[in-house]
Motif scaffolding. Structure first.
Motif, PDB file in Angstrom:
ATOM      1  N   VAL A   1       0.841  -1.192   0.000  1.00  0.00           N
ATOM      2  CA  VAL A   1       0.000   0.000   0.000  1.00  0.00           C
ATOM      3  C   VAL A   1       0.882   1.251   0.000  1.00  0.00           C
ATOM      4  N   PRO A   2       0.709   2.150  -0.974  1.00  0.00           N
ATOM      5  CA  PRO A   2       1.550   3.350  -1.027  1.00  0.00           C
ATOM      6  C   PRO A   2       1.256   4.310   0.116  1.00  0.00           C
ATOM      7  N   ILE A   3       2.301   4.979   0.594  1.00  0.00           N
ATOM      8  CA  ILE A   3       2.160   6.005   1.622  1.00  0.00           C
ATOM      9  C   ILE A   3       2.286   7.359   0.944  1.00  0.00           C
ATOM     10  N   VAL A   4       1.254   8.184   1.068  1.00  0.00           N
ATOM     11  CA  VAL A   4       1.216   9.467   0.362  1.00  0.00           C
ATOM     12  C   VAL A   4       1.181  10.598   1.379  1.00  0.00           C
ATOM     13  N   PRO A   5       2.289  11.325   1.542  1.00  0.00           N
ATOM     14  CA  PRO A   5       2.306  12.459   2.486  1.00  0.00           C
ATOM     15  C   PRO A   5       1.652  13.693   1.878  1.00  0.00           C
ATOM     16  N   LYS A   6       0.948  14.465   2.734  1.00  0.00           N
ATOM     17  CA  LYS A   6       0.344  15.727   2.299  1.00  0.00           C
ATOM     18  C   LYS A   6       0.663  16.805   3.317  1.00  0.00           C
ATOM     19  N   PRO A   7       1.111  17.982   2.871  1.00  0.00           N
ATOM     20  CA  PRO A   7       1.294  19.087   3.820  1.00  0.00           C
ATOM     21  C   PRO A   7      -0.056  19.493   4.403  1.00  0.00           C
ATOM     22  N   LEU A   8      -0.081  19.764   5.695  1.00  0.00           N
ATOM     23  CA  LEU A   8      -1.336  20.171   6.325  1.00  0.00           C
ATOM     24  C   LEU A   8      -1.658  21.632   6.022  1.00  0.00           C
ATOM     25  N   LYS A   9      -0.620  22.463   5.915  1.00  0.00           N
ATOM     26  CA  LYS A   9      -0.819  23.866   5.570  1.00  0.00           C
ATOM     27  C   LYS A   9      -1.040  24.016   4.065  1.00  0.00           C
ATOM     28  N   THR A  10      -1.800  25.023   3.705  1.00  0.00           N
ATOM     29  CA  THR A  10      -1.955  25.372   2.295  1.00  0.00           C
ATOM     30  C   THR A  10      -0.772  26.239   1.870  1.00  0.00           C
TER      31      THR A  10
ATOM     32  N   ASP B   1       6.019  22.610  10.798  1.00  0.00           N
ATOM     33  CA  ASP B   1       4.877  22.293   9.936  1.00  0.00           C
ATOM     34  C   ASP B   1       4.462  20.838  10.156  1.00  0.00           C
ATOM     35  N   TRP B   2       3.245  20.544   9.730  1.00  0.00           N
ATOM     36  CA  TRP B   2       2.705  19.201   9.905  1.00  0.00           C
ATOM     37  C   TRP B   2       2.480  18.532   8.554  1.00  0.00           C
ATOM     38  N   ILE B   3       2.707  17.234   8.536  1.00  0.00           N
ATOM     39  CA  ILE B   3       2.434  16.401   7.364  1.00  0.00           C
ATOM     40  C   ILE B   3       1.390  15.372   7.769  1.00  0.00           C
ATOM     41  N   ILE B   4       0.397  15.158   6.912  1.00  0.00           N
ATOM     42  CA  ILE B   4      -0.601  14.136   7.218  1.00  0.00           C
ATOM     43  C   ILE B   4      -0.467  12.961   6.244  1.00  0.00           C
ATOM     44  N   PHE B   5      -0.808  11.791   6.749  1.00  0.00           N
ATOM     45  CA  PHE B   5      -0.812  10.559   5.966  1.00  0.00           C
ATOM     46  C   PHE B   5      -2.207   9.966   6.089  1.00  0.00           C
ATOM     47  N   GLU B   6      -2.924   9.944   4.977  1.00  0.00           N
ATOM     48  CA  GLU B   6      -4.281   9.409   4.996  1.00  0.00           C
ATOM     49  C   GLU B   6      -4.261   7.893   4.768  1.00  0.00           C
TER      50      GLU B   6
END
Length: 430
Positions: A302-311, A346-351
């Motif tokens: 399963v791929p792990i996709v990081p997303k920045p929490l800030k715009t 800063d925060w990174i989220i992983f869905e």
């Protein structure tokens, strides 16, 4: 529909921002949305109404997950003594548990007998001998693996001959084999010949002189596309055999990722940033406050996709990698991903982090939200507690989907959200 999905995602991100930044939180945390488990369960019942799901407990044994699925009348698949003991302590009926261990120890068989778990699996002659000695009255399911598995450490019988021989051993011992479990390995994505493989095993089962009462199609469903594909394949199987047409045999499935993956998001804080530069490129290295060894899904397909929490208004992306807090060269979580330029703190989220990430044993906070993004704290779901002077749950309650969460006074807040009593069956409009 897509606009609604984007709106829901934006609301969820706003909730995570409130939790992360308003409280100046230092540690990583999970956000869990139990209503998504209910939505996935509804999808399952709509598309596969005749297939009873058995939740794979090792996928995520957060007690909120287990209580939610128990209330939905799901059955369960356990692979360890700890999992069985946890479910029994919750009051799950032994008839709703299949005990499925790749290697069935004598202690496992004794535990199954002590709890009167009627159904257990086997896949070796040694398993059969232990069962024959300790718990000969058990109902047994033989494990069959995909015949195209190249893995040296495969589970289940990998050839029809091996499968047939094992059934003959069970017959000679006088054991009651009632069904077949199709045991797929991680990443098995071959639904096109799914029905054909199962049919081959079923024919061998019947040739060995057993009456099929149960077919377990395993944990083959990861997403909605799989749900549609397997629904078609299962119809092919049921059309081919009289035992399904007459209702003398049933089909079950072991379901893990499909139910829980999307219900959890992991939020991690950037604790260190480094840059590697050459004549043409800059590679940014982000160290977060959660290590790879708590990302169990790193070791899966399963791929792990990081997303920045800030715009980020600057749309420039940089080649980046994400690492845990250690200096261990094995602590790389994401090897190569394009991300905007982020800063310390800063925060990174992983869905989609609900499966095989061990939220409950990670030591991190788990913060729960409903579908209106109200926040409530990590407390056990209780079914027989009085939470306030005017809210009482009777001991004999049997209302389907009635899950009661702890009651909080109106003056407790988290970020911009007020903590409050939530009755899940109302909150989720189910």
């Amino acid at each position: 529909m897509r606009d609604l999905e984007i709106t829901a995602e934006n609301k969820m991100h706003d909730t995570i921002r409130n939790i992360a930044y308003d409280a100046d939180r230092k540690d990583a945390f999970f956000v869990s949305r139990p209503h998504e488990i209910i939505e996935k369960y509804n999808q399952w019942e709509n598309l596969l109404p005749d297939i009873q799901p058995h939740y794979v407990v090792k996928c995520n044994y957060d007690r909120q997950v287990l209580h939610t699925l128990k209330a939905l009348q799901s059955s369960f698949s356990c692979s360890s003594k700890t999992e069985v003991t946890k479910l029994m302590s919750m009051g799950v009926n032994a008839e709703r548990i299949i005990f499925s261990c790749p290697i069935m120890l004598s202690s496992h068989v004794k535990l199954a007998k002590s709890y009167k778990l009627s159904t257990i699996t086997f896949e070796t002659k040694a398993d059969l001998e232990k069962i024959h000695t300790i718990y000969p009255e058990a109902k047994l399911i033989i494990c069959a693996g995909p015949t195209d598995c190249k893995d040296e450490f495969k589970f289940g019988c990998g050839t029809i001959q091996e499968f047939f021989n094992l059934l003959q051993t069970a017959k000679s011992l006088g054991l009651d084999v009632i069904g077949i479990k199709f045991h797929t390995y991680s990443g098995y994505r071959n639904a096109n010949n799914f029905s054909q493989i199962i049919s081959t095993y079923m024919d061998s089962f019947i040739d060995a002189g057993f009456n099929l009462k149960l077919l377990d199609i395993g944990d083959t469903i990861l997403n909605e596309e799989d749900l549609f594909n397997i629904a078609v394949e299962v119809r092919c199987i049921t059309d081919m055999y009289e035992c399904f047409k007459k209702g003398t045999a049933k089909i079950i499935a072991e379901v893990g990722r499909f139910f829980v993956s999307s219900a959890y998001t992991l939020a991690c804080k950037i604790d260190d940033i480094r840059e590697l530069t050459n004549t043409t490129n800059i590679h940014r290295i982000y160290h977060i406050n959660h290590d790879k060894y708590n990302f169990s899904c790193v070791y899966s397909d399963v791929p792990i996709v990081p997303k920045p929490l800030k715009t980020h208004n600057n749309k420039t992306l940089y080649a980046s990698s994400i690492w845990g807090p250690s200096n261990n060269e094995e602590d790389q979580i994401v090897e190569n991903v394009n991300l905007p330029k982020m800063s310390m703190g800063d925060w990174i989220i992983f869905e989609n982090m609900g499966a095989y990430t061990s939220p409950e044993s990670s030591g991190l906070d788990i913060i729960y939200t409903d579908n209106e993004n109200n926040i409530y704290l990590d407390n056990p779901l209780m079914e027989t507690e009085q939470f306030s002077d005017d809210i009482t749950v009777p001991n004999n309650t049997s209302v389907r989907n009635m899950i009661i969460l702890p009651f909080y006074s109106d003056n407790m807040t988290a970020g911009n959200h007020r903590l409050k009593y939530i009755h899940l069956s109302d909150a989720f409009n189910y």
